[in-house]
Design a protein around this motif. Structure first.
Motif, PDB file in Angstrom:
ATOM      1  N   LEU A  26      13.931  -5.819   3.740  1.00  5.94           N
ATOM      2  CA  LEU A  26      13.655  -6.899   2.792  1.00  5.94           C
ATOM      3  C   LEU A  26      12.182  -7.302   2.743  1.00  5.94           C
ATOM      4  O   LEU A  26      11.782  -8.067   1.870  1.00  5.94           O
ATOM      5  N   LYS A  27      11.364  -6.753   3.637  1.00  2.00           N
ATOM      6  CA  LYS A  27       9.927  -7.057   3.615  1.00  2.00           C
ATOM      7  C   LYS A  27       9.285  -6.382   2.405  1.00  2.00           C
ATOM      8  O   LYS A  27       9.631  -5.250   2.061  1.00  2.00           O
ATOM      9  N   PRO A  28       8.325  -7.080   1.767  1.00  2.00           N
ATOM     10  CA  PRO A  28       7.690  -6.529   0.560  1.00  2.00           C
ATOM     11  C   PRO A  28       7.118  -5.121   0.741  1.00  2.00           C
ATOM     12  O   PRO A  28       7.195  -4.306  -0.177  1.00  2.00           O
ATOM     13  N   GLU A  29       6.588  -4.823   1.914  1.00  2.00           N
ATOM     14  CA  GLU A  29       5.988  -3.496   2.121  1.00  2.00           C
ATOM     15  C   GLU A  29       7.033  -2.374   2.168  1.00  2.00           C
ATOM     16  O   GLU A  29       6.687  -1.199   2.112  1.00  2.00           O
ATOM     17  N   ASN A  30       8.304  -2.735   2.248  1.00  2.00           N
ATOM     18  CA  ASN A  30       9.369  -1.723   2.295  1.00  2.00           C
ATOM     19  C   ASN A  30      10.181  -1.666   1.002  1.00  2.00           C
ATOM     20  O   ASN A  30      11.278  -1.108   0.973  1.00  2.00           O
ATOM     21  N   LYS A  31       9.604  -2.212  -0.067  1.00  4.59           N
ATOM     22  CA  LYS A  31      10.301  -2.258  -1.350  1.00  4.59           C
ATOM     23  C   LYS A  31      10.702  -0.862  -1.825  1.00  4.59           C
ATOM     24  O   LYS A  31      11.794  -0.671  -2.364  1.00  4.59           O
ATOM     25  N   GLY A  32       9.858   0.129  -1.626  1.00  4.27           N
ATOM     26  CA  GLY A  32      10.168   1.502  -2.058  1.00  4.27           C
ATOM     27  C   GLY A  32      11.394   2.057  -1.364  1.00  4.27           C
ATOM     28  O   GLY A  32      12.283   2.641  -2.002  1.00  4.27           O
ATOM     29  N   ALA A  33      11.465   1.882  -0.041  1.00  2.00           N
ATOM     30  CA  ALA A  33      12.620   2.366   0.719  1.00  2.00           C
ATOM     31  C   ALA A  33      13.887   1.618   0.314  1.00  2.00           C
ATOM     32  O   ALA A  33      14.954   2.212   0.149  1.00  2.00           O
ATOM     33  N   LEU A  34      13.765   0.307   0.139  1.00  2.00           N
ATOM     34  CA  LEU A  34      14.909  -0.507  -0.260  1.00  2.00           C
ATOM     35  C   LEU A  34      15.409  -0.083  -1.639  1.00  2.00           C
ATOM     36  O   LEU A  34      16.615   0.092  -1.850  1.00  2.00           O
ATOM     37  N   THR A  35      14.484   0.142  -2.561  1.00  2.00           N
ATOM     38  CA  THR A  35      14.848   0.585  -3.903  1.00  2.00           C
ATOM     39  C   THR A  35      15.547   1.936  -3.850  1.00  2.00           C
ATOM     40  O   THR A  35      16.556   2.153  -4.534  1.00  2.00           O
ATOM     41  N   ALA A  36      15.050   2.851  -3.012  1.00  2.00           N
ATOM     42  CA  ALA A  36      15.672   4.176  -2.873  1.00  2.00           C
ATOM     43  C   ALA A  36      17.110   4.055  -2.375  1.00  2.00           C
ATOM     44  O   ALA A  36      18.021   4.732  -2.883  1.00  2.00           O
TER      45      ALA A  36
END
Length: 153
Positions: free
Chosen positions: A73-83
């Protein structure tokens, strides 16, 4: 009719709400709703669609290793979360009667999930479909008991 849904979602009452509003109203998808917000996918899943969502419950997210959700949920992990989240979505409306005839389904993520029926139970990868065919105004939700992880993760 409520007994058929085990109190999770009023399937017959969901058809006038979109996927996001239906999931929020059910009360067992708080983590999924928070993740969709963090990934910026709420507007997409409130859009025209249609979409098929394999929706992990809060209990499914709780099975992930400790700290995984907070990290994602951290902003820097948005790509992984979206994937991860887009790996739970198939373009088009795919009801259970169609799902059970498939061996795989291509997700919005680009990778495919495997579909199999084992002893009358529908499995999406290693996740069991616990409630199927929750019809919404822009697609269908199938509730699953495990978070799906894309193959590249």
């Amino acid at each position: 009719m409520m007994g058929l849904c085990f109190g999770s979602v009023n399937a017959y009452a969901a058809a006038d709400k979109d996927i996001v509003d239906t999931a929020v109203a059910a009360g067992q998808f708080k983590t999924l709703a928070a993740a969709l917000g963090a990934a910026g996918l709420v507007d997409t899943l409130k859009g025209k669609g249609p979409f098929t969502v394999f929706a992990p419950t809060d209990a499914a997210f709780a099975k992930l290793p400790a700290g995984t959700i907070d990290t994602l949920l951290k902003p820097e992990n948005k790509g992984a979360l979206t994937a991860i989240l887009t790996y739970h979505v198939v373009a088009g409306k795919v009801p259970a009667a169609t799902v059970v005839k498939l061996t795989e389904a291509k997700t919005v993520n680009g990778a495919s999930v495997t579909v199999k029926v084992v002893g009358g139970t529908v499995m999406i990868n290693d996740a069991q479909v616990t409630t199927a065919d929750i019809m919404t105004s822009n697609g269908v939700i199938h509730v699953i008991d495990t978070v799906l992880m894309p193959p590249k993760m």
